[in-house]
Motif scaffolding. Structure first.
Motif, PDB file in Angstrom:
ATOM      1  N   GLN A  77     -64.403 -21.712 -12.448  1.00 39.13           N
ATOM      2  CA  GLN A  77     -65.300 -20.622 -11.451  1.00 39.13           C
ATOM      3  C   GLN A  77     -66.622 -20.734 -12.028  1.00 39.13           C
ATOM      4  OE1 GLN A  77     -64.474 -17.842  -9.087  1.00 39.13           O
ATOM      5  NE2 GLN A  77     -66.404 -18.214  -8.700  1.00 39.13           N
ATOM      6  N   TYR A  78     -66.760 -20.749 -13.389  1.00 36.67           N
ATOM      7  CA  TYR A  78     -68.133 -20.714 -13.619  1.00 36.67           C
ATOM      8  C   TYR A  78     -68.743 -22.084 -14.478  1.00 36.67           C
ATOM      9  CZ  TYR A  78     -68.703 -15.629 -13.585  1.00 36.67           C
ATOM     10  OH  TYR A  78     -68.812 -14.448 -13.246  1.00 36.67           O
ATOM     11  N   THR A  79     -68.054 -23.322 -13.743  1.00 36.81           N
ATOM     12  CA  THR A  79     -68.692 -24.542 -14.171  1.00 36.81           C
ATOM     13  C   THR A  79     -68.863 -25.212 -12.769  1.00 36.81           C
ATOM     14  OG1 THR A  79     -66.302 -25.293 -14.336  1.00 36.81           O
ATOM     15  CG2 THR A  79     -67.676 -24.704 -16.518  1.00 36.81           C
ATOM     16  N   ILE A  80     -67.800 -25.513 -12.078  1.00 39.61           N
ATOM     17  CA  ILE A  80     -67.666 -26.035 -10.531  1.00 39.61           C
ATOM     18  C   ILE A  80     -68.866 -25.800  -9.798  1.00 39.61           C
ATOM     19  CG2 ILE A  80     -66.400 -26.867  -8.700  1.00 39.61           C
ATOM     20  CD1 ILE A  80     -63.926 -26.894 -10.382  1.00 39.61           C
ATOM     21  N   MET A  81     -68.867 -24.397  -9.468  1.00 38.33           N
ATOM     22  CA  MET A  81     -69.831 -23.936  -8.503  1.00 38.33           C
ATOM     23  C   MET A  81     -71.243 -23.935  -8.971  1.00 38.33           C
ATOM     24  SD  MET A  81     -67.995 -23.656  -5.714  1.00 38.33           S
ATOM     25  CE  MET A  81     -68.690 -22.584  -4.383  1.00 38.33           C
ATOM     26  N   PRO A  82     -71.586 -23.407 -10.000  1.00 35.86           N
ATOM     27  CA  PRO A  82     -72.841 -23.598 -10.764  1.00 35.86           C
ATOM     28  C   PRO A  82     -73.391 -25.037 -10.491  1.00 35.86           C
ATOM     29  CG  PRO A  82     -71.594 -22.141 -11.924  1.00 35.86           C
ATOM     30  CD  PRO A  82     -70.478 -22.810 -10.997  1.00 35.86           C
ATOM     31  N   LEU A  83     -72.684 -26.119 -11.233  1.00 38.47           N
ATOM     32  CA  LEU A  83     -73.171 -27.363 -11.299  1.00 38.47           C
ATOM     33  C   LEU A  83     -73.192 -28.282  -9.942  1.00 38.47           C
ATOM     34  CD1 LEU A  83     -71.152 -28.526 -14.529  1.00 38.47           C
ATOM     35  CD2 LEU A  83     -73.311 -27.860 -14.438  1.00 38.47           C
ATOM     36  N   ALA A  84     -72.293 -27.665  -8.932  1.00 39.10           N
ATOM     37  CA  ALA A  84     -72.380 -28.212  -7.770  1.00 39.10           C
ATOM     38  C   ALA A  84     -73.576 -27.697  -7.172  1.00 39.10           C
ATOM     39  CB  ALA A  84     -70.973 -28.010  -6.983  1.00 39.10           C
ATOM     40  N   HIS A 232     -71.141 -27.382  -0.451  1.00 37.10           N
ATOM     41  CA  HIS A 232     -71.018 -26.480  -1.556  1.00 37.10           C
ATOM     42  C   HIS A 232     -69.666 -25.798  -1.657  1.00 37.10           C
ATOM     43  CE1 HIS A 232     -72.467 -23.105  -4.583  1.00 37.10           C
ATOM     44  NE2 HIS A 232     -72.055 -23.870  -5.417  1.00 37.10           N
ATOM     45  N   ASN A 233     -69.361 -25.084  -0.651  1.00 34.29           N
ATOM     46  CA  ASN A 233     -68.151 -24.308  -0.449  1.00 34.29           C
ATOM     47  C   ASN A 233     -66.745 -25.325  -0.731  1.00 34.29           C
ATOM     48  OD1 ASN A 233     -66.085 -23.158   2.005  1.00 34.29           O
ATOM     49  ND2 ASN A 233     -66.208 -22.280   0.176  1.00 34.29           N
ATOM     50  N   GLN A 264     -67.119 -17.284  -3.169  1.00 33.65           N
ATOM     51  CA  GLN A 264     -68.212 -16.667  -4.122  1.00 33.65           C
ATOM     52  C   GLN A 264     -68.326 -15.141  -3.572  1.00 33.65           C
ATOM     53  OE1 GLN A 264     -67.426 -18.674  -6.387  1.00 33.65           O
ATOM     54  NE2 GLN A 264     -69.473 -18.892  -7.031  1.00 33.65           N
ATOM     55  N   ASN A 265     -68.811 -14.397  -4.676  1.00 30.72           N
ATOM     56  CA  ASN A 265     -69.313 -12.907  -3.992  1.00 30.72           C
ATOM     57  C   ASN A 265     -70.663 -13.260  -3.734  1.00 30.72           C
ATOM     58  OD1 ASN A 265     -70.348 -10.424  -3.932  1.00 30.72           O
ATOM     59  ND2 ASN A 265     -69.580  -9.622  -5.939  1.00 30.72           N
ATOM     60  N   TRP A 293     -69.579 -18.623   6.087  1.00 27.69           N
ATOM     61  CA  TRP A 293     -68.831 -19.788   6.133  1.00 27.69           C
ATOM     62  C   TRP A 293     -67.464 -19.794   5.361  1.00 27.69           C
ATOM     63  CZ3 TRP A 293     -67.814 -23.825   8.599  1.00 27.69           C
ATOM     64  CH2 TRP A 293     -66.967 -24.673   8.241  1.00 27.69           C
ATOM     65  N   HIS A 294     -67.776 -19.217   4.181  1.00 30.52           N
ATOM     66  CA  HIS A 294     -66.412 -19.058   3.245  1.00 30.52           C
ATOM     67  C   HIS A 294     -65.309 -18.592   3.716  1.00 30.52           C
ATOM     68  CE1 HIS A 294     -67.064 -15.531   0.308  1.00 30.52           C
ATOM     69  NE2 HIS A 294     -67.149 -15.150   1.539  1.00 30.52           N
ATOM     70  N   ASN A 295     -65.464 -17.481   4.691  1.00 29.58           N
ATOM     71  CA  ASN A 295     -64.266 -16.844   5.253  1.00 29.58           C
ATOM     72  C   ASN A 295     -63.704 -17.686   6.157  1.00 29.58           C
ATOM     73  OD1 ASN A 295     -64.293 -13.773   4.357  1.00 29.58           O
ATOM     74  ND2 ASN A 295     -66.425 -13.912   4.725  1.00 29.58           N
ATOM     75  N   ILE A 296     -64.350 -18.579   6.923  1.00 25.79           N
ATOM     76  CA  ILE A 296     -63.951 -19.304   7.925  1.00 25.79           C
ATOM     77  C   ILE A 296     -63.198 -20.368   7.149  1.00 25.79           C
ATOM     78  CG2 ILE A 296     -64.607 -20.926   9.883  1.00 25.79           C
ATOM     79  CD1 ILE A 296     -66.966 -19.300  10.569  1.00 25.79           C
TER      80      ILE A 296
END
Length: 325
Positions: A77-84, A232-233, A264-265, A293-296
């Motif tokens: 969670q705290y590596t993939i999304m921040p770096l992406a 990103h998502n 994400q929140n 978007w992330h809900n879809i």
């Protein structure tokens, strides 16, 4: 009473639809919703407080019973999304406001909608809830530090001020909800079915307010933000799933981690942007679009995972029947 419960369930299950409807209304009638941006922190605090009310003491057992799974999930969670987020901001040469907004989204903990999507996908719901809970509790440290580390390439980031913001809008409301449930469990249980509606209304108002306040700017940069947010998502969902598979976790766990990493929140990202980066008003926009978007995409992902697990179960059943013959 049952009708109200059904309404609450309907609202929480179709939050993406309501976000889209109210966002469209806010876009064409901005004055009716732009006022909501003044109360972004309050709306998010209410949503987080509602989340806290749903957490029971026994829910923390997963932290001690399955520490390995939670560690893997939160690490991803705290590596993939921040770096992406950082990579996309550089690749697309995003302007400062948008780059900051995308990075804020990437550095936030998992969103509560991921728990519902995991359930729909046939994933490991306790693991999903545990990841959301742990990543949220870690947010006052992890989120500001990562934004400071990655966002500092564009703007000056006050680590202390951001930590204080996360504590106020996330940790205090969540812990307050947990404490209230501990003191008044019967009373909270009596209204538990109505809590999702409160969160839905809060999130819808946050997003609608941002859309209303930035209606004109969305016309000029909305397409670019949408593309970056979707990529990103997608990276989060794909790499979260791939990494969990690589670690040879069971399919339900793979599903839960993939969804939790990708969703994400984004309400927190919006709140942090509004509270800490007032000089960069468009920094709230990526979070607003991500919320829609992330809900879809999460629902589409859930359908694919559910179908895959169903096919696999049918194949396993057929093989077992053949062996028995």
């Amino acid at each position: 009473m049952n009708q109200i419960k059904k309404l609450c369930s309907f609202l929480s299950s179709n939050i993406a639809v309501f976000i889209i409807i109210f966002s469209v209304i806010a876009f064409f009638y901005p004055k009716g919703f732009s006022w909501a941006t003044n109360y972004t922190t309050i709306f998010l605090g209410v949503a987080m407080f509602g989340m806290g009310l749903t957490i029971k003491a026994e829910d923390f057992k997963i932290v001690f019973m399955r520490p390995k799974d939670l560690f893997i999930g939160c690490l991803l969670q705290y590596t993939i999304m921040p770096l992406a987020a950082f990579a996309l901001a550089k690749i697309f040469h995003l302007p400062t406001d948008l780059a900051l907004g995308v990075i804020l989204v990437g550095c936030c903990p998992g969103g509560t909608a991921s728990n519902v999507i995991t359930y729909i996908a046939g994933g490991d719901v306790p693991l999903s809830v545990g990841m959301t809970m742990v990543s949220t509790i870690l947010a006052p440290i992890c989120t500001p530090f990562l934004v400071y580390l990655l966002g500092g390439s564009w703007v000056e980031v006050s680590l202390a001020a951001m930590m204080l913001s996360v504590v106020k809008v996330v940790l205090v409301p969540v812990l307050g909800g947990i404490l209230l449930y501990h003191i008044f469990p019967k009373q909270v249980d009596a209204i538990r079915d109505f809590l999702p509606m409160v969160s839905v209304i809060s999130i819808v108002m946050i997003i609608s307010g941002i859309v209303g306040s930035n209606a004109e700017k969305i016309i000029t940069c909305g397409a670019l933000v949408m593309i970056v947010v979707a990529i990103h998502n997608g990276i989060g969902l794909a790499l979260g799933t791939f990494a969990a598979k690589l670690l040879k976790l069971e399919e339900p766990k793979v599903t839960a981690i993939g969804i939790e990493v990708g969703m994400q929140n984004s309400g927190l990202a919006i709140s942090l942007a509004a509270a800490n980066f007032a000089a960069n008003p468009l920094a709230t926009l990526p979070g607003a679009i991500f919320s829609v978007w992330h809900n879809i995409s999460g629902t589409l992902y859930a359908g694919l995972r559910n179908r895959k697990q169903t096919v696999k179960a049918e194949q396993t059943g057929a093989e077992t029947a053949t062996e028995a013959v």
